[in-house]
Motif scaffolding. Sequence first.
Motif, PDB file in Angstrom:
ATOM      1  N   MET A  77       0.703  -1.213   0.095  1.00  0.00           N
ATOM      2  CA  MET A  77       0.004  -0.068  -0.082  1.00  0.00           C
ATOM      3  C   MET A  77       0.903   1.280   0.212  1.00  0.00           C
ATOM      4  N   ARG A  78       2.173   1.308   0.670  1.00  0.00           N
ATOM      5  CA  ARG A  78       2.922   2.348   0.749  1.00  0.00           C
ATOM      6  C   ARG A  78       3.668   2.578  -0.513  1.00  0.00           C
ATOM      7  N   GLN A  79       3.851   1.456  -1.365  1.00  0.00           N
ATOM      8  CA  GLN A  79       4.233   1.587  -2.836  1.00  0.00           C
ATOM      9  C   GLN A  79       3.421   2.299  -3.745  1.00  0.00           C
ATOM     10  N   ILE A  80       2.050   1.802  -3.703  1.00  0.00           N
ATOM     11  CA  ILE A  80       1.037   2.308  -4.444  1.00  0.00           C
ATOM     12  C   ILE A  80       1.045   3.921  -4.175  1.00  0.00           C
ATOM     13  N   GLU A  81       0.741   4.237  -2.771  1.00  0.00           N
ATOM     14  CA  GLU A  81       0.899   5.781  -2.493  1.00  0.00           C
ATOM     15  C   GLU A  81       1.934   6.389  -2.962  1.00  0.00           C
TER      16      GLU A  81
END
Length: 101
Positions: A77-81
Amino acid sequence: MNPQMLRKLQKMQKDMAKAQKELDESVFEATAGGGMVKVEVKGNREILSLDIDKDAIDPEDKDILQDTILAAINDAMRQIEEASSDVMGSFTGGMGMPGLF
Protein backbone atom coordinates in the motif's frame (compact mmCIF):
# COMPACT_ATOMS: atom_id res chain seq x y z
CA MET A 1 -10.64 31.64 -19.54
CA ASN A 2 -9.21 31.78 -23.03
CA PRO A 3 -9.72 28.86 -25.46
CA GLN A 4 -6.03 27.95 -25.53
CA MET A 5 -5.88 27.65 -21.75
CA LEU A 6 -9.07 25.59 -21.77
CA ARG A 7 -7.57 23.17 -24.33
CA LYS A 8 -4.43 22.81 -22.20
CA LEU A 9 -6.50 22.04 -19.13
CA GLN A 10 -8.61 19.51 -21.03
CA LYS A 11 -5.45 17.78 -22.31
CA MET A 12 -3.99 17.74 -18.82
CA GLN A 13 -7.22 16.24 -17.47
CA LYS A 14 -7.16 13.54 -20.16
CA ASP A 15 -3.48 12.77 -19.49
CA MET A 16 -4.13 12.58 -15.75
CA ALA A 17 -7.03 10.16 -16.26
CA LYS A 18 -4.82 7.97 -18.47
CA ALA A 19 -2.00 8.03 -15.89
CA GLN A 20 -4.44 7.14 -13.10
CA LYS A 21 -5.83 4.22 -15.13
CA GLU A 22 -2.31 2.92 -15.78
CA LEU A 23 -1.48 3.25 -12.10
CA ASP A 24 -4.70 1.45 -11.11
CA GLU A 25 -3.78 -1.46 -13.41
CA SER A 26 -0.16 -1.71 -12.21
CA VAL A 27 0.75 -4.56 -9.88
CA PHE A 28 2.82 -3.92 -6.76
CA GLU A 29 4.56 -6.76 -4.95
CA ALA A 30 5.78 -6.74 -1.37
CA THR A 31 7.29 -9.35 0.90
CA ALA A 32 7.77 -9.61 4.64
CA GLY A 33 9.39 -12.01 7.05
CA GLY A 34 12.38 -12.56 4.82
CA GLY A 35 10.15 -13.55 1.93
CA MET A 36 7.94 -15.86 3.95
CA VAL A 37 4.90 -13.81 2.98
CA LYS A 38 4.38 -12.26 -0.44
CA VAL A 39 1.47 -10.11 -1.52
CA GLU A 40 0.52 -8.65 -4.91
CA VAL A 41 -1.78 -5.64 -4.98
CA LYS A 42 -3.11 -3.68 -7.95
CA GLY A 43 -2.77 0.09 -7.96
CA ASN A 44 -6.50 0.35 -7.29
CA ARG A 45 -5.73 -1.44 -4.00
CA GLU A 46 -7.26 -4.77 -5.00
CA ILE A 47 -5.29 -7.63 -3.43
CA LEU A 48 -4.53 -10.09 -6.21
CA SER A 49 -2.61 -12.76 -4.35
CA LEU A 50 -1.20 -13.70 -1.00
CA ASP A 51 1.46 -16.39 -0.78
CA ILE A 52 2.52 -17.80 2.59
CA ASP A 53 5.50 -20.11 2.79
CA LYS A 54 4.57 -23.29 4.64
CA ASP A 55 7.50 -22.73 7.03
CA ALA A 56 5.85 -19.48 8.18
CA ILE A 57 2.87 -21.37 9.56
CA ASP A 58 3.32 -22.11 13.24
CA PRO A 59 0.03 -23.06 14.90
CA GLU A 60 1.54 -22.09 18.25
CA ASP A 61 2.22 -18.49 17.18
CA LYS A 62 -0.37 -17.22 14.73
CA ASP A 63 0.27 -13.62 15.88
CA ILE A 64 3.65 -13.55 14.14
CA LEU A 65 2.09 -14.76 10.89
CA GLN A 66 -0.71 -12.20 11.13
CA ASP A 67 1.81 -9.40 11.76
CA THR A 68 3.93 -10.58 8.82
CA ILE A 69 0.92 -10.59 6.49
CA LEU A 70 -0.05 -7.09 7.62
CA ALA A 71 3.51 -5.87 7.11
CA ALA A 72 3.54 -7.15 3.51
CA ILE A 73 0.14 -5.64 2.72
CA ASN A 74 1.06 -2.30 4.30
CA ASP A 75 4.33 -2.21 2.36
CA ALA A 76 2.45 -2.77 -0.92
CA MET A 77 0.00 0.00 0.00
CA ARG A 78 2.91 2.37 0.72
CA GLN A 79 4.38 1.54 -2.69
CA ILE A 80 1.07 2.39 -4.33
CA GLU A 81 0.82 5.67 -2.42
CA GLU A 82 4.37 6.66 -3.42
CA ALA A 83 3.75 5.77 -7.07
CA SER A 84 0.49 7.71 -7.04
CA SER A 85 2.19 10.75 -5.53
CA ASP A 86 4.97 10.56 -8.11
CA VAL A 87 2.59 10.22 -11.06
CA MET A 88 0.17 12.91 -9.98
CA GLY A 89 2.99 15.16 -8.78
CA SER A 90 4.27 15.23 -12.34
CA PHE A 91 1.03 17.00 -13.32
CA THR A 92 0.96 19.43 -10.43
CA GLY A 93 4.68 20.21 -10.41
CA GLY A 94 4.92 18.76 -6.91
CA MET A 95 2.45 21.32 -5.59
CA GLY A 96 -0.41 19.87 -3.62
CA MET A 97 -3.83 20.45 -5.08
CA PRO A 98 -6.21 19.53 -2.26
CA GLY A 99 -9.48 18.04 -3.39
CA LEU A 100 -8.22 17.39 -6.92
CA PHE A 101 -7.37 13.72 -6.28
